[in-house]
Design an enzyme around this catalytic site. Structure first.
Site, PDB file in Angstrom:
ATOM      1  N   SER A  22       0.869  -1.175   0.000  1.00  0.00           N
ATOM      2  CA  SER A  22       0.000   0.000   0.000  1.00  0.00           C
ATOM      3  C   SER A  22       0.903   1.221   0.000  1.00  0.00           C
ATOM      4  CB  SER A  22      -0.936  -0.014   1.216  1.00  0.00           C
ATOM      5  OG  SER A  22      -0.201  -0.147   2.404  1.00  0.00           O
ATOM      6  N   GLU A  24       1.300   5.572   0.810  1.00  0.00           N
ATOM      7  CA  GLU A  24       0.763   6.765   1.472  1.00  0.00           C
ATOM      8  C   GLU A  24       1.208   8.025   0.722  1.00  0.00           C
ATOM      9  OE1 GLU A  24       0.807   7.076   5.856  1.00  0.00           O
ATOM     10  OE2 GLU A  24       1.794   9.000   5.529  1.00  0.00           O
ATOM     11  N   THR A  55      -2.884  11.500   3.766  1.00  0.00           N
ATOM     12  CA  THR A  55      -2.810  12.001   5.137  1.00  0.00           C
ATOM     13  C   THR A  55      -3.730  13.205   5.347  1.00  0.00           C
ATOM     14  OG1 THR A  55      -0.924  13.416   4.634  1.00  0.00           O
ATOM     15  CG2 THR A  55      -0.435  11.197   5.433  1.00  0.00           C
ATOM     16  N   TYR A  56      -3.888  13.528   6.621  1.00  0.00           N
ATOM     17  CA  TYR A  56      -4.788  14.602   7.060  1.00  0.00           C
ATOM     18  C   TYR A  56      -3.916  15.583   7.821  1.00  0.00           C
ATOM     19  CZ  TYR A  56      -9.347  16.223   8.908  1.00  0.00           C
ATOM     20  OH  TYR A  56     -10.493  16.930   9.217  1.00  0.00           O
ATOM     21  N   HIS A  84      -7.029   9.476   5.808  1.00  0.00           N
ATOM     22  CA  HIS A  84      -6.627   9.650   7.206  1.00  0.00           C
ATOM     23  C   HIS A  84      -7.564  10.664   7.876  1.00  0.00           C
ATOM     24  CE1 HIS A  84      -2.216   8.149   6.883  1.00  0.00           C
ATOM     25  NE2 HIS A  84      -2.924   7.670   5.867  1.00  0.00           N
ATOM     26  N   GLY A 115      -3.472  12.320  16.233  1.00  0.00           N
ATOM     27  CA  GLY A 115      -2.841  13.516  15.686  1.00  0.00           C
ATOM     28  C   GLY A 115      -1.877  14.120  16.682  1.00  0.00           C
ATOM     29  N   ASP A 116      -1.049  15.015  16.188  1.00  0.00           N
ATOM     30  CA  ASP A 116      -0.044  15.652  17.052  1.00  0.00           C
ATOM     31  C   ASP A 116      -0.651  16.822  17.813  1.00  0.00           C
ATOM     32  OD1 ASP A 116       2.253  14.097  16.641  1.00  0.00           O
ATOM     33  OD2 ASP A 116       2.512  14.988  14.656  1.00  0.00           O
ATOM     34  N   LYS A 175      -7.470   0.393  20.634  1.00  0.00           N
ATOM     35  CA  LYS A 175      -7.929   0.730  19.282  1.00  0.00           C
ATOM     36  C   LYS A 175      -8.445  -0.529  18.568  1.00  0.00           C
ATOM     37  CE  LYS A 175      -3.970   2.938  18.227  1.00  0.00           C
ATOM     38  NZ  LYS A 175      -2.974   3.831  17.567  1.00  0.00           N
ATOM     39  N   GLN A 222      16.644  15.017   5.516  1.00  0.00           N
ATOM     40  CA  GLN A 222      15.210  15.143   5.801  1.00  0.00           C
ATOM     41  C   GLN A 222      14.711  13.917   6.592  1.00  0.00           C
ATOM     42  OE1 GLN A 222      12.492  14.113   2.646  1.00  0.00           O
ATOM     43  NE2 GLN A 222      11.367  16.042   2.896  1.00  0.00           N
ATOM     44  N   PHE A 226      12.897  13.805  10.280  1.00  0.00           N
ATOM     45  CA  PHE A 226      11.630  13.104  10.578  1.00  0.00           C
ATOM     46  C   PHE A 226      11.852  12.114  11.716  1.00  0.00           C
ATOM     47  CE2 PHE A 226       9.950  13.237   5.875  1.00  0.00           C
ATOM     48  CZ  PHE A 226       9.610  14.576   6.029  1.00  0.00           C
ATOM     49  N   HIS A 276       3.729  -1.008   3.738  1.00  0.00           N
ATOM     50  CA  HIS A 276       3.079   0.285   3.494  1.00  0.00           C
ATOM     51  C   HIS A 276       4.200   1.283   3.213  1.00  0.00           C
ATOM     52  CE1 HIS A 276      -0.085   3.330   3.893  1.00  0.00           C
ATOM     53  NE2 HIS A 276       0.749   4.056   4.619  1.00  0.00           N
TER      54      HIS A 276
HETATM   55  P1  FAD Z   1      -2.401   7.020  19.531  1.00  0.00           P
HETATM   56  O1  FAD Z   1      -1.955   5.729  18.937  1.00  0.00           O
HETATM   57  O2  FAD Z   1      -3.796   7.141  19.922  1.00  0.00           O
HETATM   58  O3  FAD Z   1      -1.518   7.345  20.769  1.00  0.00           O
HETATM   59  C1  FAD Z   1      -0.097   7.371  20.646  1.00  0.00           C
HETATM   60  C2  FAD Z   1       0.491   7.602  22.024  1.00  0.00           C
HETATM   61  O4  FAD Z   1       0.089   8.878  22.504  1.00  0.00           O
HETATM   62  C3  FAD Z   1       0.014   6.633  23.058  1.00  0.00           C
HETATM   63  O5  FAD Z   1       0.739   5.457  23.059  1.00  0.00           O
HETATM   64  C4  FAD Z   1       0.204   7.440  24.322  1.00  0.00           C
HETATM   65  O6  FAD Z   1       1.532   7.474  24.693  1.00  0.00           O
HETATM   66  C5  FAD Z   1      -0.156   8.812  23.897  1.00  0.00           C
HETATM   67  N1  FAD Z   1      -1.568   9.060  24.182  1.00  0.00           N
HETATM   68  C6  FAD Z   1      -2.582   9.035  23.302  1.00  0.00           C
HETATM   69  N2  FAD Z   1      -3.750   9.336  23.896  1.00  0.00           N
HETATM   70  C7  FAD Z   1      -3.445   9.568  25.177  1.00  0.00           C
HETATM   71  C8  FAD Z   1      -4.209   9.946  26.324  1.00  0.00           C
HETATM   72  N3  FAD Z   1      -5.544  10.165  26.259  1.00  0.00           N
HETATM   73  N4  FAD Z   1      -3.548  10.100  27.504  1.00  0.00           N
HETATM   74  C9  FAD Z   1      -2.219   9.895  27.587  1.00  0.00           C
HETATM   75  N5  FAD Z   1      -1.440   9.555  26.538  1.00  0.00           N
HETATM   76  C10 FAD Z   1      -2.040   9.377  25.367  1.00  0.00           C
HETATM   77  N6  FAD Z   1      -0.525  12.702  11.855  1.00  0.00           N
HETATM   78  C11 FAD Z   1      -1.336  13.609  11.232  1.00  0.00           C
HETATM   79  O7  FAD Z   1      -1.478  14.741  11.698  1.00  0.00           O
HETATM   80  N7  FAD Z   1      -1.993  13.259  10.071  1.00  0.00           N
HETATM   81  C12 FAD Z   1      -1.904  12.038   9.517  1.00  0.00           C
HETATM   82  O8  FAD Z   1      -2.511  11.770   8.481  1.00  0.00           O
HETATM   83  C13 FAD Z   1      -1.062  11.064  10.144  1.00  0.00           C
HETATM   84  N8  FAD Z   1      -0.942   9.809   9.650  1.00  0.00           N
HETATM   85  C14 FAD Z   1      -0.184   8.888  10.317  1.00  0.00           C
HETATM   86  C15 FAD Z   1      -0.130   7.578   9.831  1.00  0.00           C
HETATM   87  C16 FAD Z   1       0.632   6.605  10.476  1.00  0.00           C
HETATM   88  C17 FAD Z   1       0.671   5.203   9.927  1.00  0.00           C
HETATM   89  C18 FAD Z   1       1.374   6.954  11.656  1.00  0.00           C
HETATM   90  C19 FAD Z   1       2.222   5.918  12.337  1.00  0.00           C
HETATM   91  C20 FAD Z   1       1.305   8.253  12.159  1.00  0.00           C
HETATM   92  C21 FAD Z   1       0.534   9.226  11.506  1.00  0.00           C
HETATM   93  N9  FAD Z   1       0.432  10.529  11.994  1.00  0.00           N
HETATM   94  C22 FAD Z   1      -0.378  11.448  11.348  1.00  0.00           C
HETATM   95  C23 FAD Z   1       1.175  10.942  13.196  1.00  0.00           C
HETATM   96  C24 FAD Z   1       0.324  10.816  14.478  1.00  0.00           C
HETATM   97  O9  FAD Z   1      -0.772  11.700  14.386  1.00  0.00           O
HETATM   98  C25 FAD Z   1       1.190  11.170  15.666  1.00  0.00           C
HETATM   99  O10 FAD Z   1       2.186  10.227  15.878  1.00  0.00           O
HETATM  100  C26 FAD Z   1       0.409  11.468  16.939  1.00  0.00           C
HETATM  101  O11 FAD Z   1       1.284  12.054  17.898  1.00  0.00           O
HETATM  102  C27 FAD Z   1      -0.222  10.263  17.593  1.00  0.00           C
HETATM  103  O12 FAD Z   1      -1.384   9.884  16.939  1.00  0.00           O
HETATM  104  P2  FAD Z   1      -1.825   8.318  17.024  1.00  0.00           P
HETATM  105  O13 FAD Z   1      -3.116   8.118  16.401  1.00  0.00           O
HETATM  106  O14 FAD Z   1      -0.686   7.504  16.557  1.00  0.00           O
HETATM  107  O15 FAD Z   1      -1.994   8.240  18.601  1.00  0.00           O
END
Ligand code: FAD
Length: 304
Positions: A22, A24, A55-56, A84, A115-116, A175, A222, A226, A276
């Protein structure tokens, strides 16, 4: 796309791994960069990926562009688009609207993310007061809305905000419980991290596909930036491979192709059949890697 490896690359002890890939892409800001995106997509689409994700942007900044791109993929190609979606800075109602807008244009696969932090990586993440508090809540909302496949993230080297890998795996487990059926990993360069992670997930009984995210290195500086931002280990041997090639793009490309081929062939030798690719909207290295894996374009599935 299903293919099998050339006999010399088949792992000795395992049956041939069927391959699935796949890709991205990200929604670019300018028309010129969007042309680059579509040219990469058109080059890669005939390789028949299982899906292509878009991505979003941080805080929903690419909401309309992400939507437009997945809708065009759906309309003009046989490739399954995956959109995303993040929880950042949005109420549940606003996110629900986005989910429904994806469904309306025929998108049936969403990559659900927290998200970040809006203030930047490294700052505290504060959920929107009317928003989803966790990614698991977002996954559940998507699954309630319709017949949608949900993929989520996974972190073989743990997410930088996680206390430890077990806490990170707890988040992945939540999840999965909420309905995610695939995890895509953050990119990594040392496969040992992935193998250890896979073993830990197996011990926890988490058995959804965990697909390695592969970042071909077209620009080492770069990629290092990252990697530093997301806590990915950059082994010294990898830095040494690219050392001194800053002004030598031709050799850099050859080295990059070799590095990514070594990585995927090692994964294949260890039983991995799904990849991926983080394309960064460039086809060249990804196409070459897929070619070496034995994948060939199919005219039928070319993007229109
Ligand atoms: P989660 O898997 O939900 O959480 C990651 C970690 O954050 C947890 O293990 C925990 O340590 C901490 N955490 C989460 N929730 C809580 C809580 N309520 N309390 C305490 N700690 C918590 N970013 C974008 O902006 N847009 C995108 O399209 C995008 N695509 C991505 C695709 C992939 C395959 C990956 C691996 C990352 C992507 N990201 C994207 C980056 C991602 O948004 C960041 O890494 C973000 O910081 C965490 O989002 P997550 O869904 O991975 O978090």
């Amino acid at each position: 796309m299903i293919a099998t490896l050339p006999p010399s690359k088949q792992p000795a002890q395992r049956s041939p791994a069927p391959l699935s890939i796949s890709f991205e892409f990200f929604p670019p800001k300018t028309g010129a960069l969007e042309t680059q995106l579509w040219s990469a997509f058109e080059r890669l689409a005939p390789l028949q990926p299982a899906f292509a994700s878009v991505t979003y942007g941080a805080g929903g900044s690419t909401r309309d562009r992400t939507h437009r791109i997945v809708a065009r993929m759906r309309r003009t190609s046989d490739v399954e688009p995956a959109a995303h979606l993040t929880c950042v800075d949005a109420s549940r109602a606003a996110i629900q609207e986005v989910i429904e807008s994806y469904l309306k244009v025929g998108v049936r696969h969403i990559v659900a993310l927290r998200g970040d932090p809006p203030a930047g990586v490294g700052e505290a993440y504060i959920p929107h007061p009317q928003g989803f508090q966790t990614t698991a809540e977002l996954v559940a909302a998507i699954r309630r809305t319709g017949d949608v496949e949900v993929s989520v993230s996974a972190y073989p080297e743990k997410h930088p905000e996680s206390r430890d890998l077990d806490a990170d795996i707890d988040v992945l487990a939540a999840k999965i419980d909420a309905g995610a059926s695939r995890a895509i990993t953050q990119f990594f360069f040392d496969n040992a991290h992935f193998y250890r992670y896979r073993d830990r997930l197996a011990k926890r009984g988490l058995d959804i596909p965990v697909v390695p995210g592969i970042l071909p290195i077209s620009n080492f500086a770069q990629a290092k930036r990252f990697a530093d931002a997301c806590g990915t280990d950059v082994p010294a041997w990898l830095a040494a491979r690219f050392e001194g090639l800053e002004d030598d793009p031709e050799t850099r490309r050859l080295v990059a192709a070799t590095v990514v081929a070594e990585q995927v062939f090692d994964l294949v030798a260890n039983g991995i059949g799904e990849f991926h690719f983080y394309t960064l909207n460039r086809a060249e290295l990804v196409f070459a890697t897929c070619h070496m894996l034995g994948l060939r374009p199919s005219a039928r599935d070319a993007a229109a």
